[in-house]
Scaffold this motif. Structure first.
Motif, PDB file in Angstrom:
ATOM      1  N   VAL A 204      60.312  44.807   3.824  1.00 16.59           N
ATOM      2  CA  VAL A 204      59.526  46.036   3.669  1.00 16.59           C
ATOM      3  C   VAL A 204      59.871  46.723   2.352  1.00 16.59           C
ATOM      4  O   VAL A 204      61.039  46.898   2.021  1.00 16.59           O
ATOM      5  N   ASN A 205      58.832  47.082   1.614  1.00 18.98           N
ATOM      6  CA  ASN A 205      59.014  47.769   0.320  1.00 18.98           C
ATOM      7  C   ASN A 205      58.049  48.956   0.265  1.00 18.98           C
ATOM      8  O   ASN A 205      56.885  48.836  -0.088  1.00 18.98           O
ATOM      9  N   GLN A 206      58.549  50.121   0.628  1.00 22.22           N
ATOM     10  CA  GLN A 206      57.718  51.310   0.667  1.00 22.22           C
ATOM     11  C   GLN A 206      57.504  51.919  -0.718  1.00 22.22           C
ATOM     12  O   GLN A 206      56.601  52.738  -0.912  1.00 22.22           O
ATOM     13  N   ASP A 207      58.319  51.535  -1.705  1.00 21.86           N
ATOM     14  CA  ASP A 207      58.220  52.116  -3.050  1.00 21.86           C
ATOM     15  C   ASP A 207      57.109  51.490  -3.875  1.00 21.86           C
ATOM     16  O   ASP A 207      56.637  52.087  -4.857  1.00 21.86           O
ATOM     17  N   ASN A 208      56.696  50.295  -3.516  1.00 16.64           N
ATOM     18  CA  ASN A 208      55.659  49.594  -4.288  1.00 16.64           C
ATOM     19  C   ASN A 208      54.323  49.713  -3.556  1.00 16.64           C
ATOM     20  O   ASN A 208      54.135  49.115  -2.497  1.00 16.64           O
ATOM     21  N   PRO A 209      53.371  50.474  -4.098  1.00 24.60           N
ATOM     22  CA  PRO A 209      52.066  50.653  -3.429  1.00 24.60           C
ATOM     23  C   PRO A 209      51.343  49.339  -3.186  1.00 24.60           C
ATOM     24  O   PRO A 209      50.620  49.200  -2.197  1.00 24.60           O
ATOM     25  N   ALA A 210      51.544  48.392  -4.088  1.00 20.99           N
ATOM     26  CA  ALA A 210      50.849  47.106  -3.942  1.00 20.99           C
ATOM     27  C   ALA A 210      51.370  46.308  -2.740  1.00 20.99           C
ATOM     28  O   ALA A 210      50.712  45.376  -2.281  1.00 20.99           O
ATOM     29  N   ALA A 211      52.556  46.679  -2.281  1.00 23.78           N
ATOM     30  CA  ALA A 211      53.170  45.921  -1.196  1.00 23.78           C
ATOM     31  C   ALA A 211      53.063  46.628   0.148  1.00 23.78           C
ATOM     32  O   ALA A 211      53.659  46.182   1.134  1.00 23.78           O
ATOM     33  N   VAL A 212      52.311  47.733   0.197  1.00 26.52           N
ATOM     34  CA  VAL A 212      52.211  48.499   1.439  1.00 26.52           C
ATOM     35  C   VAL A 212      51.599  47.672   2.567  1.00 26.52           C
ATOM     36  O   VAL A 212      52.104  47.642   3.689  1.00 26.52           O
ATOM     37  N   ALA A 213      50.491  46.986   2.279  1.00 26.51           N
ATOM     38  CA  ALA A 213      49.821  46.180   3.301  1.00 26.51           C
ATOM     39  C   ALA A 213      50.738  45.078   3.820  1.00 26.51           C
ATOM     40  O   ALA A 213      50.821  44.822   5.032  1.00 26.51           O
ATOM     41  N   PHE A 214      51.445  44.425   2.875  1.00 31.18           N
ATOM     42  CA  PHE A 214      52.369  43.356   3.267  1.00 31.18           C
ATOM     43  C   PHE A 214      53.508  43.915   4.116  1.00 31.18           C
ATOM     44  O   PHE A 214      53.922  43.301   5.101  1.00 31.18           O
ATOM     45  N   SER A 215      53.984  45.108   3.767  1.00 30.09           N
ATOM     46  CA  SER A 215      55.070  45.736   4.517  1.00 30.09           C
ATOM     47  C   SER A 215      54.634  46.055   5.943  1.00 30.09           C
ATOM     48  O   SER A 215      55.404  45.871   6.902  1.00 30.09           O
ATOM     49  N   LYS A 216      53.395  46.535   6.094  1.00 27.31           N
ATOM     50  CA  LYS A 216      52.885  46.839   7.430  1.00 27.31           C
ATOM     51  C   LYS A 216      52.797  45.573   8.293  1.00 27.31           C
ATOM     52  O   LYS A 216      53.083  45.599   9.492  1.00 27.31           O
ATOM     53  N   ILE A 217      52.374  44.487   7.642  1.00 27.20           N
ATOM     54  CA  ILE A 217      52.288  43.214   8.378  1.00 27.20           C
ATOM     55  C   ILE A 217      53.683  42.771   8.833  1.00 27.20           C
ATOM     56  O   ILE A 217      53.874  42.324   9.976  1.00 27.20           O
ATOM     57  N   CYS A 218      54.672  42.910   7.943  1.00 22.29           N
ATOM     58  CA  CYS A 218      56.047  42.528   8.296  1.00 22.29           C
ATOM     59  C   CYS A 218      56.576  43.368   9.465  1.00 22.29           C
ATOM     60  O   CYS A 218      57.231  42.845  10.371  1.00 22.29           O
ATOM     61  N   LEU A 219      56.286  44.666   9.424  1.00 18.93           N
ATOM     62  CA  LEU A 219      56.749  45.542  10.504  1.00 18.93           C
ATOM     63  C   LEU A 219      56.088  45.175  11.834  1.00 18.93           C
ATOM     64  O   LEU A 219      56.723  45.205  12.895  1.00 18.93           O
ATOM     65  N   LYS A 220      54.780  44.866  11.782  1.00 17.15           N
ATOM     66  CA  LYS A 220      54.082  44.487  13.012  1.00 17.15           C
ATOM     67  C   LYS A 220      54.603  43.160  13.558  1.00 17.15           C
ATOM     68  O   LYS A 220      54.811  43.010  14.768  1.00 17.15           O
ATOM     69  N   ILE A 221      54.813  42.189  12.669  1.00 14.99           N
ATOM     70  CA  ILE A 221      55.379  40.899  13.118  1.00 14.99           C
ATOM     71  C   ILE A 221      56.763  41.113  13.710  1.00 14.99           C
ATOM     72  O   ILE A 221      57.131  40.492  14.709  1.00 14.99           O
ATOM     73  N   SER A 222      57.524  42.044  13.082  1.00 17.59           N
ATOM     74  CA  SER A 222      58.852  42.358  13.614  1.00 17.59           C
ATOM     75  C   SER A 222      58.752  42.897  15.034  1.00 17.59           C
ATOM     76  O   SER A 222      59.544  42.519  15.912  1.00 17.59           O
ATOM     77  N   ASP A 223      57.776  43.761  15.270  1.00 22.21           N
ATOM     78  CA  ASP A 223      57.578  44.311  16.618  1.00 22.21           C
ATOM     79  C   ASP A 223      57.211  43.207  17.614  1.00 22.21           C
ATOM     80  O   ASP A 223      57.664  43.212  18.769  1.00 22.21           O
TER      81      ASP A 223
END
Length: 370
Positions: free
Chosen positions: A218-237
């Motif tokens: 998860v990388n909340q500081d990079n706007p370009a990576a927001v979508a990817f971060s959300k996917i990682c968090l959901k997969i984690s759940d």
């Protein structure tokens, strides 16, 4: 034993419960509550494993009980390795499924079942050792058990040549052959099912690590990576939900079918030991018959007396053994069936809960921007 004394000693089986466990170093102490059939007042005593061993030893040592060698004694679980210095591998080898549950809950359940089985046995239920175990404020395990049938038979167990001795009764020969086979089969079945449960626990642990590691992506500081971060968090759940499912399924395995297989495996061994005790008495009888036939005239009467006494004892043991086997076959089928039903009900309930949770995660995934 008179009927009044039997009534005084009998206990309401359903009231026998282990309500608490305390640990002091390597010693586990169990709080056992019970209630006599003739009373409404409950009794609570505190017992260690040495007290359970004393009870088993004392039940074996009732020399005044006719046909005791034909009894299938409820099997006592092995001693728990309470020290934290013992590895799980050693604990599993000693106790199997009983070493898996947290805070010795499954182990205490197995001991509770043991006492209930003793209290439900038509011969053992009215024994003085059981009454002392359930009612005495003193720890009976501190008493030195007298040597009796158990010690003599433990010596006989070493005489393995008797294991293959042909029986004179086809019924008992068939039971011995069947028992030898079933003892091995249930032991293998229990070990294989334990391997399955341990594998599920390893998968749950791996899912936990994987779920946690996804947070590192998860990388909340990079706007370009927001979508990817959300996917990682959901997969984690989702992976965490898989972990929880594995944990619940393995807990269900342990507390229902695992406990049932462990009990059945120990009971098969107890039945086999009873049949071997009878075989030892059969060998003793055949020896007495030969001695009586070969006896010199001056010893003939003595040898015939020994032969008749041995024959009478063997007949009583065989009669008791047949009754025990008939009761055992009915009781074990019922008990194992109940464990299987409990296992299925628990697993179905867990499956429904997990299916609903996975459905929620699936709907959430559909809403993610890719």
């Amino acid at each position: 034993m008179g009927s009044n004394e039997e009534s005084a000693l009998s206990v309401n089986v359903s009231t026998i419960k282990i309500t608490d466990i305390t640990q002091d170093g390597d010693t586990l102490t169990f709080a056992i509550t019970s209630q006599k059939s003739s009373s409404t007042a409950g009794v609570c005593v505190f017992r260690t494993y040495e007290d359970f061993e004393w009870l088993q030893q004392s039940l074996f040592s009732q020399d005044d009980v006719p046909g005791l060698q034909g009894v299938i004694f409820p099997p006592l679980p092995g001693k728990a390795l309470a020290s934290t210095s013992h590895t799980q591998t050693k604990a599993l080898k000693q106790l199997g499924f009983l070493a898996l549950a947290d805070e010795w809950k499954l182990y205490s359940k197995a001991l509770e079942l043991y006492v209930q089985q003793v209290a439900a046995h038509p011969t053992l239920s009215t024994s003085k050792p059981l009454s002392s175990f359930l009612n005495s404020s003193e720890s009976p395990g501190k008493q030195r058990g007298k040597k009796g049938i158990f010690n003599r038979l433990s010596q006989a167990m070493e005489e393995m040549r008797k294991e293959g001795h042909k029986d004179v009764d086809e019924f008992f020969q068939s039971e011995r052959d069947s028992s030898t086979n079933l003892t091995v089969q249930f032991k293998v079945c229990t070990e294989k099912f334990l391997d399955v449960v341990l594998t599920k626990q390893k998968l749950a642990l791996a899912c936990g690590h994987f779920s946690t590691s996804l947070h590192l992506c998860v990388n909340q500081d990079n706007p370009a990576a927001v979508a990817f971060s959300k996917i990682c968090l959901k997969i984690s759940d989702i992976i965490e939900a898989v972990k929880i499912n594995y944990d619940k399924v393995s807990d269900n395995d342990i507390s229902s079918l695992g406990l049932g297989l462990d009990l059945e495996s120990r009971y098969q061994e107890a039945k086999r030991e009873m049949l071997f005790r009878r075989t030892c008495k059969l060998v003793e009888l055949e020896t007495a018959n030969r001695n009586s036939e070969r006896a010199k005239p001056n010893k003939k009467a003595i040898m015939e007396g020994v032969q008749k006494a041995t024959q009478k004892e063997f007949d009583v043991i065989s009669s008791v053994a047949k009754q025990e086997i008939a009761h055992y076959n009915r009781a074990r089928v019922t008990l194992l069936r109940d464990f299987l039903i409990c296992w299925c009900e628990k697993q179905l309930s867990t499956a429904r809960e997990s299916a609903a949770l996975f459905s929620q995660h699936l709907d959430a995934c559909k809403g993610l921007a890719v």
